[in-house]
Design a protein around this motif. Structure first.
Motif, short mmCIF file in Angstrom:
data_model
loop_
_atom_site.label_atom_id
_atom_site.label_comp_id
_atom_site.label_asym_id
_atom_site.label_seq_id
_atom_site.Cartn_x
_atom_site.Cartn_y
_atom_site.Cartn_z
N ILE A 1 9.83 18.43 2.69
CA ILE A 1 10.98 18.70 1.81
C ILE A 1 10.46 19.19 0.46
N PRO A 2 10.81 20.42 0.07
CA PRO A 2 10.35 20.91 -1.23
C PRO A 2 11.04 20.17 -2.38
N VAL A 3 10.28 19.92 -3.45
CA VAL A 3 10.80 19.27 -4.65
C VAL A 3 10.70 20.24 -5.81
N ILE A 4 11.82 20.44 -6.51
CA ILE A 4 11.78 21.20 -7.76
C ILE A 4 11.97 20.19 -8.88
N ILE A 5 10.98 20.07 -9.74
CA ILE A 5 11.09 19.16 -10.87
C ILE A 5 11.94 19.84 -11.94
N CYS A 6 12.96 19.13 -12.43
CA CYS A 6 13.86 19.63 -13.48
C CYS A 6 13.80 18.62 -14.62
N THR A 7 13.15 18.98 -15.72
CA THR A 7 12.89 18.00 -16.77
C THR A 7 12.87 18.62 -18.16
N THR A 8 12.97 17.77 -19.15
CA THR A 8 12.85 18.22 -20.55
C THR A 8 11.38 18.36 -20.94
N LYS A 9 10.47 17.86 -20.10
CA LYS A 9 9.04 17.91 -20.42
C LYS A 9 8.52 19.32 -20.15
N GLN B 1 5.81 21.05 -21.67
CA GLN B 1 4.43 21.43 -21.97
C GLN B 1 3.74 21.95 -20.70
N GLU B 2 2.78 22.84 -20.89
CA GLU B 2 2.04 23.38 -19.75
C GLU B 2 1.34 22.26 -18.96
N THR B 3 0.83 21.26 -19.69
CA THR B 3 0.16 20.14 -19.02
C THR B 3 1.14 19.35 -18.15
N ASP B 4 2.40 19.23 -18.61
CA ASP B 4 3.43 18.54 -17.80
C ASP B 4 3.67 19.30 -16.50
N LYS B 5 3.76 20.62 -16.62
CA LYS B 5 4.02 21.45 -15.45
C LYS B 5 2.85 21.35 -14.45
N ILE B 6 1.64 21.45 -14.97
CA ILE B 6 0.46 21.36 -14.11
C ILE B 6 0.45 20.01 -13.39
N TRP B 7 0.73 18.93 -14.14
CA TRP B 7 0.75 17.59 -13.55
C TRP B 7 1.83 17.50 -12.46
N GLY B 8 3.00 18.04 -12.75
CA GLY B 8 4.10 18.03 -11.78
C GLY B 8 3.73 18.75 -10.49
N MET B 9 3.10 19.91 -10.62
CA MET B 9 2.70 20.67 -9.45
C MET B 9 1.61 19.92 -8.67
N ARG B 10 0.74 19.23 -9.38
CA ARG B 10 -0.30 18.44 -8.70
C ARG B 10 0.27 17.26 -7.92
N GLN B 11 1.46 16.81 -8.31
CA GLN B 11 2.09 15.69 -7.59
C GLN B 11 2.76 16.17 -6.30
N VAL C 1 12.22 13.89 -14.37
CA VAL C 1 10.96 13.16 -14.56
C VAL C 1 11.20 11.86 -15.31
N VAL C 2 11.88 11.94 -16.46
CA VAL C 2 12.03 10.77 -17.32
C VAL C 2 13.20 9.92 -16.84
N MET C 3 12.86 8.84 -16.11
CA MET C 3 13.86 7.92 -15.58
C MET C 3 13.32 6.50 -15.69
#
Length: 121
Positions: free
Chosen positions: A78-86, A88-98, A55-57
């Motif tokens: 193409i499935p995306v798996i986000i791999c990040t230091t972020k 927080q639950e809100t980060d995860k929810i936001w990532g899934m919404r993207q 995420v952080v780039m």
């Protein structure tokens, strides 16, 4: 569809190397990108079976790149798996919404990552 080719998008050379090493040792073909823009370009040119997205780039972040990939006709399957230091639950929810398929928090447990990849086959 079995996962064979994986695109690793991360601005950290150490993280790219570590992920590439683990994935290659487990029989996957690996392509890498250093930022979101390059990740989007390679997702179109290489059509990987899976994308591991930091995420952080600098420049375009992983959320923006994931959103672009998941909404583009050529790459939306193409499935995306986000791999990040972020982590927080809100980060995860936001990532899934993207449009992310899954969300893992660094430091990555490589066994868990491999398990998630194999579960997608």
């Amino acid at each position: 569809m079995p996962i064979k080719k994986i695109l690793v998008v991360d601005d950290s050379p150490t993280e790219r190397y570590a992920l590439s090493d683990v994935l290659q040792k487990n029989g996957f073909e690996v392509i890498t990108a250093e930022n979101g823009e390059e990740g989007i370009a390679k997702s179109k040119s290489e059509l990987p079976d899976l994308i591991l997205m930091d995420v952080v780039m600098p420049g375009m972040n992983g959320y923006q790149a994931t959103r672009t990939i998941s909404r583009d006709e050529a790459t939306r399957s193409i499935p995306v798996i986000i791999c990040t230091t972020k982590g927080q639950e809100t980060d995860k929810i936001w990532g899934m919404r993207q449009g992310a398929f899954d969300y893992l928090v660094k430091p990555l447990d490589h066994a868990v990552l491999l398990e998630r990849i194999r579960a997608m086959d």
